[in-house]
Design a protein around this motif. Structure first.
Motif, mmCIF file in Angstrom:
data_model
loop_
_atom_site.group_PDB
_atom_site.id
_atom_site.type_symbol
_atom_site.label_atom_id
_atom_site.label_comp_id
_atom_site.label_asym_id
_atom_site.label_seq_id
_atom_site.Cartn_x
_atom_site.Cartn_y
_atom_site.Cartn_z
ATOM 1 N N ARG A 11 3.077 -67.637 -5.032
ATOM 2 C CA ARG A 11 4.180 -67.003 -5.746
ATOM 3 C C ARG A 11 5.471 -67.209 -4.943
ATOM 4 N NH1 ARG A 11 -0.472 -64.824 -4.936
ATOM 5 N NH2 ARG A 11 -1.681 -64.137 -6.683
ATOM 6 N N TRP A 12 6.578 -67.347 -5.636
ATOM 7 C CA TRP A 12 7.864 -67.520 -4.966
ATOM 8 C C TRP A 12 8.114 -66.378 -3.988
ATOM 9 C CZ3 TRP A 12 11.061 -71.307 -4.096
ATOM 10 C CH2 TRP A 12 12.348 -71.021 -3.646
ATOM 11 N N SER A 13 7.728 -65.178 -4.366
ATOM 12 C CA SER A 13 7.954 -63.995 -3.519
ATOM 13 C C SER A 13 7.063 -63.963 -2.276
ATOM 14 C CB SER A 13 7.748 -62.717 -4.330
ATOM 15 O OG SER A 13 6.412 -62.657 -4.803
ATOM 16 N N ASP A 14 6.098 -64.883 -2.172
ATOM 17 C CA ASP A 14 5.220 -64.939 -1.001
ATOM 18 C C ASP A 14 5.934 -65.520 0.224
ATOM 19 O OD1 ASP A 14 3.245 -63.981 -2.650
ATOM 20 O OD2 ASP A 14 2.176 -65.891 -2.815
ATOM 21 N N MET A 15 7.045 -66.223 -0.006
ATOM 22 C CA MET A 15 7.759 -66.861 1.107
ATOM 23 C C MET A 15 8.590 -65.842 1.875
ATOM 24 S SD MET A 15 9.089 -70.618 0.024
ATOM 25 C CE MET A 15 10.390 -69.992 -0.954
ATOM 26 N N GLY A 19 10.957 -69.790 5.104
ATOM 27 C CA GLY A 19 10.595 -70.785 4.101
ATOM 28 C C GLY A 19 9.120 -71.082 3.984
ATOM 29 N N HIS A 20 8.264 -70.252 4.590
ATOM 30 C CA HIS A 20 6.826 -70.457 4.433
ATOM 31 C C HIS A 20 6.178 -69.140 4.005
ATOM 32 C CE1 HIS A 20 7.263 -69.263 8.710
ATOM 33 N NE2 HIS A 20 6.103 -68.671 8.531
ATOM 34 N N VAL A 21 4.932 -69.237 3.576
ATOM 35 C CA VAL A 21 4.210 -68.045 3.130
ATOM 36 C C VAL A 21 4.078 -67.095 4.320
ATOM 37 C CG1 VAL A 21 2.016 -67.181 2.233
ATOM 38 C CG2 VAL A 21 2.987 -69.294 1.307
ATOM 39 N N HIS A 69 5.895 -72.892 -0.040
ATOM 40 C CA HIS A 69 5.706 -72.688 -1.473
ATOM 41 C C HIS A 69 5.623 -74.024 -2.198
ATOM 42 C CE1 HIS A 69 6.693 -71.934 -5.681
ATOM 43 N NE2 HIS A 69 5.981 -70.840 -5.482
ATOM 44 N N ARG A 70 4.756 -74.051 -3.189
ATOM 45 C CA ARG A 70 4.601 -75.207 -4.065
ATOM 46 C C ARG A 70 3.967 -74.718 -5.349
ATOM 47 N NH1 ARG A 70 -0.367 -77.620 -0.780
ATOM 48 N NH2 ARG A 70 -1.968 -76.269 -1.620
ATOM 49 N N HIS A 71 3.962 -75.556 -6.364
ATOM 50 C CA HIS A 71 3.399 -75.142 -7.654
ATOM 51 C C HIS A 71 1.883 -75.251 -7.692
ATOM 52 C CE1 HIS A 71 7.298 -74.499 -9.380
ATOM 53 N NE2 HIS A 71 7.693 -75.675 -8.942
#
Length: 151
Positions: A11-15, A19-21, A69-71
């Motif tokens: 999820r975008w909010s995981d970053m 810039g990383h999880v 993050h990635r899709h």
């Protein structure tokens, strides 16, 4: 030995700001994989196995490399490394085709919610867990005590 595979979306909010999880988010990823493993795959139609509750007694997480993050989702492989009368240790690898990002383990204690206390693992639960069991030293992804990790 079988391993349970869970496809975990990022999820975008995981970053985090770097810039990383974020490291704490991985605990949620492990929880999602563990719940999918224990409850969705519980043996027998209408079985009460694993449905009474459980508590986490311990987490051990080795962060091997940053995950950005990635899709595409990551795969979380889950297996069992230890079964006692009243606990189990679940091991994980968070990975994709090329990289392993995290190796972790969780000690889980079955819990009787009505009685408000830990309970023993049933014979049905143990039989299910045994199909996913591998010894810690034999499993290539199992975290070892004091394992060195990349920064």
């Amino acid at each position: 030995m079988a391993r349970h595979l869970y496809s975990c979306p990022l999820r975008w909010s995981d970053m985090d700001a770097f810039g990383h999880v974020n490291n704490a988010v991985f605990v949620r990823y492990l929880e999602e994989a563990r719940i999918d493993f224990m409850w969705r795959l519980a043996p027998g139609e209408g079985s009460a196995s694993f449905s009474g509750g459980s508590v986490v007694a311990r987490h051990e997480i080795n962060y091997l490399r940053p995950l950005v993050h990635r899709h595409a989702p990551v795969t979380i492989e889950t297996w069992v490394t230890k079964i006692t009368a009243a606990s189990m240790t679940v091991a994980y690898e968070v990975k994709d085709d090329d990289e392993v990002y995290v190796r972790a383990s969780t000690v889980v204690v079955p819990y009787d919610l009505e009685a408000g206390r830990p309970r023993r693992i049933t014979a049905e639960e143990k039989a299910f867990l045994e199909a996913y069991r591998d010894e810690p030293g034999d499993a290539p992804g199992a975290p070892e005590q004091g394992e060195a990790v990349a920064a």
